[in-house]
Design a protein around this motif. Structure first.
Motif, short mmCIF file in Angstrom:
data_model
loop_
_atom_site.label_atom_id
_atom_site.label_comp_id
_atom_site.label_asym_id
_atom_site.label_seq_id
_atom_site.Cartn_x
_atom_site.Cartn_y
_atom_site.Cartn_z
N LEU A 72 0.86 -1.34 0.05
CA LEU A 72 0.10 -0.02 0.01
C LEU A 72 0.69 1.23 0.02
O LEU A 72 0.57 2.24 -0.85
CB LEU A 72 -1.00 -0.14 1.22
CG LEU A 72 -2.06 -1.08 1.19
CD1 LEU A 72 -2.81 -0.88 2.48
CD2 LEU A 72 -3.05 -0.45 0.08
N ILE A 73 1.90 1.23 0.94
CA ILE A 73 2.71 2.52 0.89
C ILE A 73 3.57 2.85 -0.23
O ILE A 73 3.80 3.56 -0.92
CB ILE A 73 3.42 2.51 2.33
CG1 ILE A 73 4.04 4.24 2.44
CG2 ILE A 73 4.51 1.70 2.50
CD1 ILE A 73 4.06 4.53 3.93
N VAL A 74 4.00 1.53 -0.60
CA VAL A 74 4.89 1.55 -2.07
C VAL A 74 4.28 2.25 -3.13
O VAL A 74 4.55 2.82 -3.72
CB VAL A 74 5.71 0.23 -2.24
CG1 VAL A 74 6.30 0.10 -3.60
CG2 VAL A 74 6.77 0.25 -1.28
N ALA A 75 2.84 1.56 -3.55
CA ALA A 75 2.12 1.93 -4.48
C ALA A 75 1.64 3.28 -4.43
O ALA A 75 1.71 4.12 -5.41
CB ALA A 75 0.64 1.05 -4.41
N THR A 76 1.39 3.99 -3.26
CA THR A 76 0.82 5.11 -2.93
C THR A 76 2.34 6.26 -3.37
O THR A 76 2.12 7.07 -4.09
CB THR A 76 0.73 5.50 -1.53
OG1 THR A 76 -0.28 4.67 -1.28
CG2 THR A 76 0.42 7.08 -1.27
N ALA A 77 3.32 5.77 -2.94
CA ALA A 77 4.70 6.72 -3.55
C ALA A 77 4.87 6.47 -4.84
O ALA A 77 5.26 7.55 -5.52
CB ALA A 77 6.01 5.84 -2.77
N LEU A 78 4.60 5.42 -5.54
CA LEU A 78 4.80 5.27 -6.88
C LEU A 78 3.76 6.12 -7.69
O LEU A 78 4.26 6.70 -8.72
CB LEU A 78 4.89 3.75 -7.28
CG LEU A 78 5.80 2.92 -6.94
CD1 LEU A 78 5.57 1.42 -7.28
CD2 LEU A 78 7.16 3.49 -7.70
N LEU A 79 2.78 6.15 -7.00
CA LEU A 79 1.58 6.90 -7.84
C LEU A 79 1.98 8.51 -7.61
O LEU A 79 1.80 9.39 -8.37
CB LEU A 79 0.23 6.72 -7.30
CG LEU A 79 -0.39 5.48 -7.71
CD1 LEU A 79 -1.67 5.27 -6.87
CD2 LEU A 79 -0.76 5.40 -9.02
N LEU A 80 2.64 8.85 -6.33
CA LEU A 80 3.00 10.41 -6.16
C LEU A 80 4.00 10.82 -7.18
O LEU A 80 3.85 11.79 -7.61
CB LEU A 80 3.14 10.43 -4.53
CG LEU A 80 2.26 10.35 -3.76
CD1 LEU A 80 2.69 10.41 -2.12
CD2 LEU A 80 1.02 11.42 -3.90
#
Length: 192
Positions: A72-80
């Motif tokens: 979840l946090i990695v996917a969020t960072a990749l989207l950002l």
């Protein structure tokens, strides 16, 4: 269920909306503060696993929640970072990394249902990919090329490590697929 490692993992999940909110704040150091939150979350990932082993507090809930929190946090960072940089040079490796995570999660779930989860357990290559990915994301999120006038080239290093992580990601995906192939290629037994 409410062991110290599980609470730390849950904190990592709860940090995600804070991480996003800070990233989009309209102040000078917002991206650096968000990168720090992401770094802190990455450290808690190591710390909760260490404590679970050290305190003998491994639980089924923790084994489920820990990889979910990471993804979840990695996917969020990749989207950002794809939003911030808005270039194919970031978007393409970010999509590869996200696609690999979905693929490997599905493969592990399927192999687990067959009782063959050890065939696709986390390898050194997967850990190296995770380390490169985390460092890349910290650098790219921070957007720092210098600190107090001293060149540090975090963004440049972030680009390099993002591509390194993407290559390791594809390599590990192929490796896991080859390991699982004997089971994947068997015909499904028909139920009555």
């Amino acid at each position: 269920m409410w062991t110290i490692p599980n609470i730390i993992t849950l904190i990592r999940v709860l940090l995600i909306p804070i991480f996003v909110a800070v990233y989009f704040l309209d102040w000078k150091w917002a991206h650096q503060a968000a990168a720090f939150i992401f770094w802190f979350a990455a450290i808690t990932d190591w710390f909760d696993g260490y404590l679970a082993r050290k305190l003998q507090q491994s639980t089924a809930f923790g084994a489920f929640l820990d990889p979910v929190a990471d993804k979840l946090i990695v996917a969020t960072a990749l989207l950002l970072i794809t939003d911030t940089y808005a270039t194919a040079w970031i978007t393409v490796p970010a999509i590869l990394l996200l696609a690999r995570e979905v693929y490997i999660s599905a493969l592990r779930e399927w192999m687990g249902q067959k009782g063959l989860q050890d065939t696709v357990k986390v390898s050194f290559m997967g850990k190296a990919k995770t380390m490169a990915q985390m460092l890349a994301l910290i650098g790219l999120l921070s957007e720092m090329q210098s600190f107090m006038g001293i060149p540090i080239y975090w963004v440049t290093l972030g680009y390099i490590l993002l591509y390194f992580a993407a290559v390791l990601s594809l390599w590990s995906m192929v490796t896991y697929t080859i390991a699982a192939w004997p089971s994947l290629s068997k015909p499904e037994s028909k139920q009555d």
